[in-house]
Scaffold this motif. Structure first.
Motif, mmCIF file in Angstrom:
data_model
loop_
_atom_site.group_PDB
_atom_site.id
_atom_site.type_symbol
_atom_site.label_atom_id
_atom_site.label_comp_id
_atom_site.label_asym_id
_atom_site.label_seq_id
_atom_site.Cartn_x
_atom_site.Cartn_y
_atom_site.Cartn_z
ATOM 1 N N VAL A 100 41.899 37.082 38.126
ATOM 2 C CA VAL A 100 41.252 35.824 38.503
ATOM 3 C C VAL A 100 41.969 35.251 39.718
ATOM 4 C CG1 VAL A 100 40.702 33.469 37.773
ATOM 5 C CG2 VAL A 100 40.496 35.363 36.144
ATOM 6 N N VAL A 101 41.197 34.903 40.749
ATOM 7 C CA VAL A 101 41.733 34.336 41.985
ATOM 8 C C VAL A 101 41.324 32.875 42.060
ATOM 9 C CG1 VAL A 101 41.771 34.494 44.502
ATOM 10 C CG2 VAL A 101 41.551 36.581 43.114
ATOM 11 N N ASP A 102 42.299 31.970 42.048
ATOM 12 C CA ASP A 102 42.041 30.531 42.139
ATOM 13 C C ASP A 102 42.148 30.074 43.590
ATOM 14 O OD1 ASP A 102 41.879 30.249 39.305
ATOM 15 O OD2 ASP A 102 44.075 30.202 39.210
ATOM 16 N N PHE A 103 41.296 29.127 43.972
ATOM 17 C CA PHE A 103 41.389 28.546 45.313
ATOM 18 C C PHE A 103 40.789 27.144 45.300
ATOM 19 C CE2 PHE A 103 37.517 31.029 44.971
ATOM 20 C CZ PHE A 103 36.538 30.216 45.510
ATOM 21 N N GLY A 138 39.154 34.834 48.024
ATOM 22 C CA GLY A 138 38.767 36.000 47.235
ATOM 23 C C GLY A 138 38.687 37.258 48.067
ATOM 24 N N GLU A 139 38.138 37.137 49.280
ATOM 25 C CA GLU A 139 38.016 38.293 50.163
ATOM 26 C C GLU A 139 39.385 38.817 50.571
ATOM 27 O OE1 GLU A 139 36.314 35.584 50.287
ATOM 28 O OE2 GLU A 139 34.185 35.978 50.690
ATOM 29 N N ALA A 166 42.224 38.305 48.853
ATOM 30 C CA ALA A 166 42.850 38.836 47.642
ATOM 31 C C ALA A 166 42.323 40.225 47.298
ATOM 32 C CB ALA A 166 42.612 37.883 46.475
ATOM 33 N N LEU A 167 41.069 40.496 47.621
ATOM 34 C CA LEU A 167 40.512 41.829 47.381
ATOM 35 C C LEU A 167 41.337 42.886 48.091
ATOM 36 C CD1 LEU A 167 38.266 43.787 46.446
ATOM 37 C CD2 LEU A 167 36.967 43.107 48.476
ATOM 38 N N ALA A 168 41.701 42.629 49.344
ATOM 39 C CA ALA A 168 42.524 43.587 50.083
ATOM 40 C C ALA A 168 43.940 43.641 49.528
ATOM 41 C CB ALA A 168 42.545 43.226 51.561
ATOM 42 N N HIS A 169 44.527 42.480 49.264
ATOM 43 C CA HIS A 169 45.915 42.474 48.784
ATOM 44 C C HIS A 169 46.047 43.162 47.427
ATOM 45 C CE1 HIS A 169 46.959 38.724 51.432
ATOM 46 N NE2 HIS A 169 46.807 39.825 52.136
ATOM 47 N N LEU A 170 45.153 42.853 46.498
ATOM 48 C CA LEU A 170 45.231 43.461 45.165
ATOM 49 C C LEU A 170 44.851 44.937 45.215
ATOM 50 C CD1 LEU A 170 43.623 40.543 43.133
ATOM 51 C CD2 LEU A 170 45.995 41.329 42.946
ATOM 52 N N GLY A 171 43.846 45.266 46.005
ATOM 53 C CA GLY A 171 43.414 46.650 46.089
ATOM 54 C C GLY A 171 44.432 47.558 46.734
ATOM 55 N N LEU A 172 45.210 47.026 47.672
ATOM 56 C CA LEU A 172 46.185 47.857 48.374
ATOM 57 C C LEU A 172 47.581 47.756 47.769
ATOM 58 C CD1 LEU A 172 45.086 47.298 52.086
ATOM 59 C CD2 LEU A 172 44.438 49.113 50.499
ATOM 60 N N THR A 215 37.097 29.680 41.282
ATOM 61 C CA THR A 215 37.671 31.004 41.017
ATOM 62 C C THR A 215 36.720 32.111 41.454
ATOM 63 O OG1 THR A 215 36.782 31.151 38.771
ATOM 64 C CG2 THR A 215 38.958 30.148 39.024
ATOM 65 N N ASN A 216 37.299 33.222 41.829
ATOM 66 C CA ASN A 216 36.612 34.503 41.976
ATOM 67 C C ASN A 216 37.313 35.507 41.058
ATOM 68 O OD1 ASN A 216 36.151 34.279 45.605
ATOM 69 N ND2 ASN A 216 34.882 33.484 43.958
ATOM 70 N N THR A 217 36.726 36.683 40.943
ATOM 71 C CA THR A 217 37.337 37.770 40.185
ATOM 72 C C THR A 217 37.483 38.986 41.088
ATOM 73 O OG1 THR A 217 36.331 36.998 38.114
ATOM 74 C CG2 THR A 217 37.121 39.273 38.170
ATOM 75 N N VAL A 218 38.609 39.652 40.994
ATOM 76 C CA VAL A 218 38.805 40.934 41.667
ATOM 77 C C VAL A 218 39.131 41.979 40.605
ATOM 78 C CG1 VAL A 218 40.207 42.283 43.279
ATOM 79 C CG2 VAL A 218 39.581 39.924 43.845
ATOM 80 N N TYR A 219 38.265 42.987 40.495
ATOM 81 C CA TYR A 219 38.497 44.109 39.581
ATOM 82 C C TYR A 219 39.264 45.192 40.329
ATOM 83 C CZ TYR A 219 34.775 41.938 36.816
ATOM 84 O OH TYR A 219 34.021 41.059 36.095
ATOM 85 N N VAL A 220 40.253 45.772 39.678
ATOM 86 C CA VAL A 220 41.032 46.845 40.276
ATOM 87 C C VAL A 220 41.072 48.021 39.294
ATOM 88 C CG1 VAL A 220 43.266 47.563 41.197
ATOM 89 C CG2 VAL A 220 42.460 45.223 41.580
ATOM 90 N N ALA A 221 40.581 49.170 39.739
ATOM 91 C CA ALA A 221 40.560 50.382 38.922
ATOM 92 C C ALA A 221 41.250 51.499 39.682
ATOM 93 C CB ALA A 221 39.130 50.775 38.576
#
Length: 243
Positions: free
Chosen positions: A216-219, A50-51, A53-59, A229-235
Motif C-alpha cells: 500500500v502506497v500512501d500519499f 504510486g507511479e 513507487a512502482l519503479a522503486h518497489l519493482g526494482l 492510497t494506491n497499491t503496488v503488486y510485486v511478484a
C-alpha cells in the motif's frame, strides 16, 4: 505568469479523443499536467507517488548491477523517469500503445519529456503491451524472445477496472504465466493499481509466480484533504537473477 488553463494538445485516437492539459494549481505557481481520454481522467502530475513507487518497489527485488527493464504504459513518464534514476538500469523499453503520448515526450511537451525520451538507455516503443507479452515475441520488437529483469505495468486502473476488455486476460492465471516467460530467473513483475489490495488477485499472482505481495502506497491528496492510497503488486519468478 502564464494562463491558468491551457489545452496543450488534443487528438482523436482509436481509443477515443485524448488531450494533454496544463492548469495552474490554486494558491500556488505550480503547473499541473493532466491527460484525459474522452471524458475520463487518466492521470495527473499532482498524483505521482504510486507511479514512482512502482519503479522503486519493482526494482528493489532483482539482483545485479545491470538491469534490463520494461515499462508498460508511458503516461506522463513518472514510472520511466524513476526507473532511469536507478543507476543499475542499463536498458529501458517503454511500451506505449498511443503514438500521440510518445510524441508528447519527444517534443518535450510534458515535464519529464526530455528526461525520458533523450536518455540513451531508454527506447520508446509504440505497441500494444498486452499483445506483446501475451505471445512468445515479447515486448522488444528488435529482439524477439528477449527476457528481462523487471516488467513494470501501469496502464489499467486496476486488475478489475481495465481500460479495454481485452486487457482482462493478462490478469488471469494464463496471462500472468505468459508474462512470466519474458522474465529472467529471479525477475520481477510489478503492477500499479488504484484500488485497495485485492486478496484474490494476489493469490492469482502467487499461483503464477514464486512469490507475490501487495504494497500500500500512501500519499497526500490536496484536492480532498487527508491521505489517499494506491497499491503496488510485486511478484517474482523463481531462481536467482542472472543480471
Amino acid at each position: 505568469m502564464g494562463a491558468r488553463f491551457e489545452e496543450i494538445d488534443w487528438r482523436p485516437t482509436r481509443l477515443g479523443d485524448i488531450s494533454l492539459r496544463r492548469r495552474r494549481y490554486p494558491g500556488s505557481d505550480d503547473d499541473v499536467y493532466e491527460v484525459k481520454l474522452g471524458d475520463e481522467f487518466l492521470m495527473s502530475s499532482l498524483f505521482t507517488a504510486g507511479e514512482v513507487a512502482l519503479a522503486h518497489l519493482g526494482l528493489a527485488e532483482p539482483a545485479g548491477d545491470e538491469l534490463d527493464v520494461v515499462v508498460g504504459g508511458l503516461g506522463l513518464g513518472y514510472t520511466a523517469g524513476a526507473a532511469l534514476d536507478d543507476p543499475r538500469v542499463r536498458s529501458l523499453i517503454v511500451v506505449e500503445a498511443l503514438g500521440e503520448v510518445i510524441d508528447w515526450h519527444r517534443r518535450h511537451l510534458v515535464p519529464l519529456g526530455a528526461r525520458v525520451a533523450d536518455d540513451p538507455r531508454c527506447r520508446l516503443v509504440r505497441a500494444d503491451f498486452f499483445e506483446a507479452v501475451g505471445g512468445p515475441a515479447g515486448p522488444d520488437p528488435r529482439s524477439p524472445g528477449r527476457r528481462f529483469d523487471a516488467v513494470l505495468l501501469d496502464i489499467d486502473h486496476s486488475p478489475r477496472h481495465v481500460l479495454n476488455p481485452r486487457h482482462a486476460a493478462l490478469y488471469r492465471p494464463q496471462g500472468l504465466r505468459a508474462l512470466s516467460e519474458h522474465l529472467l530467473p529471479g525477475g520481477v513483475f510489478a503492477l500499479w493499481s488504484n484500488d485497495p489490495p485485492d486478496e484474490q488477485f494476489t493469490a492469482t499472482l502467487a499461483d503464477a509466480f514464486a512469490t507475490a505481495e501487495a504494497h500500500v502506497v500512501d500519499f497526500d491528496n490536496p484536492l480532498q484533504g487527508g491521505t489517499a492510497t494506491n497499491t503496488v503488486y510485486v511478484a517474482r519468478t523463481s531462481g536467482p537473477s542472472t543480471a
